[in-house]
Design a protein around this motif. Structure first.
Motif, PDB file in Angstrom:
ATOM      1  N   ALA A 209      -3.613  -8.239  12.166  1.00 50.00           N
ATOM      2  CA  ALA A 209      -3.450  -6.974  12.889  1.00 50.00           C
ATOM      3  C   ALA A 209      -1.975  -6.684  13.159  1.00 50.00           C
ATOM      4  N   VAL A 210      -1.220  -7.722  13.510  1.00 56.19           N
ATOM      5  CA  VAL A 210       0.218  -7.554  13.734  1.00 56.19           C
ATOM      6  C   VAL A 210       0.907  -7.124  12.443  1.00 56.19           C
ATOM      7  N   SER A 211       0.500  -7.730  11.332  1.00 50.92           N
ATOM      8  CA  SER A 211       1.070  -7.376  10.031  1.00 50.92           C
ATOM      9  C   SER A 211       0.808  -5.911   9.695  1.00 50.92           C
ATOM     10  N   VAL A 212      -0.420  -5.476   9.913  1.00 50.54           N
ATOM     11  CA  VAL A 212      -0.776  -4.080   9.628  1.00 50.54           C
ATOM     12  C   VAL A 212      -0.028  -3.136  10.566  1.00 50.54           C
ATOM     13  N   ALA A 213       0.032  -3.490  11.853  1.00 49.25           N
ATOM     14  CA  ALA A 213       0.720  -2.639  12.829  1.00 49.25           C
ATOM     15  C   ALA A 213       2.206  -2.518  12.497  1.00 49.25           C
TER      16      ALA A 213
ATOM     17  N   THR B 294       2.749   4.436  -0.696  1.00 44.05           N
ATOM     18  CA  THR B 294       1.341   4.298  -1.090  1.00 44.05           C
ATOM     19  C   THR B 294       0.959   2.831  -1.304  1.00 44.05           C
ATOM     20  N   ASN B 295       1.874   2.047  -1.861  1.00 35.86           N
ATOM     21  CA  ASN B 295       1.571   0.632  -2.084  1.00 35.86           C
ATOM     22  C   ASN B 295       1.451  -0.133  -0.773  1.00 35.86           C
ATOM     23  N   PHE B 296       2.332   0.153   0.164  1.00 37.39           N
ATOM     24  CA  PHE B 296       2.261  -0.531   1.456  1.00 37.39           C
ATOM     25  C   PHE B 296       1.005  -0.127   2.224  1.00 37.39           C
ATOM     26  N   LEU B 297       0.632   1.143   2.117  1.00 39.12           N
ATOM     27  CA  LEU B 297      -0.616   1.579   2.756  1.00 39.12           C
ATOM     28  C   LEU B 297      -1.819   0.890   2.112  1.00 39.12           C
ATOM     29  N   LEU B 298      -1.766   0.741   0.797  1.00 36.54           N
ATOM     30  CA  LEU B 298      -2.838   0.038   0.097  1.00 36.54           C
ATOM     31  C   LEU B 298      -2.932  -1.410   0.573  1.00 36.54           C
ATOM     32  N   GLY B 299      -1.772  -2.031   0.796  1.00 36.56           N
ATOM     33  CA  GLY B 299      -1.764  -3.394   1.318  1.00 36.56           C
ATOM     34  C   GLY B 299      -2.428  -3.474   2.682  1.00 36.56           C
ATOM     35  N   CYS B 300      -2.156  -2.483   3.527  1.00 34.62           N
ATOM     36  CA  CYS B 300      -2.803  -2.438   4.852  1.00 34.62           C
ATOM     37  C   CYS B 300      -4.313  -2.306   4.707  1.00 34.62           C
ATOM     38  N   TYR B 301      -4.725  -1.449   3.798  1.00 37.65           N
ATOM     39  CA  TYR B 301      -6.161  -1.243   3.582  1.00 37.65           C
ATOM     40  C   TYR B 301      -6.831  -2.542   3.123  1.00 37.65           C
ATOM     41  N   LYS B 302      -6.174  -3.270   2.239  1.00 32.36           N
ATOM     42  CA  LYS B 302      -6.739  -4.526   1.745  1.00 32.36           C
ATOM     43  C   LYS B 302      -6.876  -5.549   2.873  1.00 32.36           C
ATOM     44  N   THR B 303      -5.850  -5.631   3.707  1.00 33.72           N
ATOM     45  CA  THR B 303      -5.898  -6.584   4.819  1.00 33.72           C
ATOM     46  C   THR B 303      -7.009  -6.229   5.798  1.00 33.72           C
ATOM     47  N   VAL B 304      -7.100  -4.947   6.148  1.00 31.98           N
ATOM     48  CA  VAL B 304      -8.139  -4.501   7.078  1.00 31.98           C
ATOM     49  C   VAL B 304      -9.528  -4.762   6.498  1.00 31.98           C
ATOM     50  N   THR B 305      -9.684  -4.531   5.202  1.00 33.32           N
ATOM     51  CA  THR B 305     -10.985  -4.741   4.557  1.00 33.32           C
ATOM     52  C   THR B 305     -11.410  -6.201   4.628  1.00 33.32           C
ATOM     53  N   ILE B 306     -10.479  -7.103   4.340  1.00 35.43           N
ATOM     54  CA  ILE B 306     -10.801  -8.533   4.380  1.00 35.43           C
ATOM     55  C   ILE B 306     -11.176  -8.970   5.795  1.00 35.43           C
ATOM     56  N   VAL B 307     -10.404  -8.533   6.776  1.00 40.16           N
ATOM     57  CA  VAL B 307     -10.668  -8.936   8.162  1.00 40.16           C
ATOM     58  C   VAL B 307     -11.971  -8.322   8.666  1.00 40.16           C
ATOM     59  N   ARG B 308     -12.166  -7.065   8.356  1.00 39.75           N
ATOM     60  CA  ARG B 308     -13.356  -6.358   8.844  1.00 39.75           C
ATOM     61  C   ARG B 308     -14.643  -6.962   8.291  1.00 39.75           C
TER      62      ARG B 308
END
Length: 269
Positions: free
Chosen positions: A44-48, A79-93
């Motif tokens: 979450a800190v990484s995404v924030a 767009t790539n960094f946003l995609l990275g956030c999406y991937k992290t959120v998906t794995i955690v969720r």
């Protein structure tokens, strides 16, 4: 759940899963802070942090609209960094679902014969090699990209502003837009360099975490289905006789077919 003590029984190496961070995210026994999984908090800190750094980018798109090269580079990074956030959120969720899904990576998931074990262990070797090289490649690219501005220390990036003037920025890994003047950016370019390095590191970690999981799942499901396909091919080839009549036992074939179908459903379910 991956069992580290029985690492050889999985297509996905639990040891490598620890290094990628996947093991810690899906592990319900991971240390907790305030009742929350500490690995989830770190994600979450990484995404924030990433979202905070990207918050200024839309303003940068407007400010640098007349510089096509810089605009394209900024939009690509954004767009790539946003995609990275999406991937992290998906794995955690979906960490609980992933923990269940990883059962398919067990070598004995649908079969216990030696030939199947040998085939899946070969798949394990390939998947482990992929994880190691994929992670190493990402970290090496990040390291090279980070060190490049230091090698060409006097290099500056000239950007055309919206009003037609030009600004000079010290070369950094991504030269993201921040709400500061070019003079301030150049004066504190080391600090911005560190920020952009951390931004790249967050992206690399999300890439390794998500992509290795997806590829390993593809490896595992494909291997398990191939074993099932081989079972379909061999069904009925071996003669099964009833010791009393000497005739082929159709019931045994039917039983084997039902078993294969159940294995197929188990993998696809």
């Amino acid at each position: 759940m991956l069992d580290v003590s029985k690492a050889e029984n999985y297509v996905l190496s639990p040891v490598l899963a620890k290094y990628t961070g996947l093991y810690h995210i899906i592990n319900p026994d991971c240390p907790r802070l305030g009742g929350l999984n500490i690995s989830h908090l770190m994600a979450a800190v990484s995404v924030a942090f990433t979202v905070t750094c990207l918050a200024c980018c839309p303003i940068g798109f407007y400010h640098w609209a007349n510089d096509t090269t810089q605009l394209v580079l900024q939009m690509t990074a954004f767009t790539n960094f946003l995609l990275g956030c999406y991937k992290t959120v998906t794995i955690v969720r979906h960490s609980d679902d992933i923990r269940t899904l990883l059962d398919v990576t067990r070598i004995d998931f649908v079969s216990t014969d030696r030939q199947s074990f040998r085939a899946l262990r070969e798949c394990r070797a390939v998947s482990s090699t992929f994880i190691v090289w994929f992670a190493a490649f990402n970290y090496c690219v990040l390291l090279a990209w980070t060190l490049l501005p230091m090698v060409v220390n006097d290099k500056h990036v000239w950007v055309k502003n919206r009003d037609g003037t030009f600004s000079s920025y010290q070369l950094n890994p991504f030269n993201m837009f921040f709400l500061v003047s070019s003079d301030t950016y150049n004066r504190w370019h080391i600090a911005f360099h560190v920020v952009e390095l951390l931004l790249g590191l967050c992206f690399a970690l999300s890439l390794i975490l998500f992509d290795t999981f997806m590829v390993i799942m593809c490896f595992s499901v494909t291997s398990q289905l191939k074993l099932i396909a081989d079972s379909y091919e061999n069904l009925g080839h071996a003669e099964i006789y009833d010791h009393g009549s000497g005739k082929k036992n159709a019931k045994a074939c039917s039983k084997d077919l039902k078993s294969i179908i159940k294995k197929h459903q188990k993998v696809m379910g």
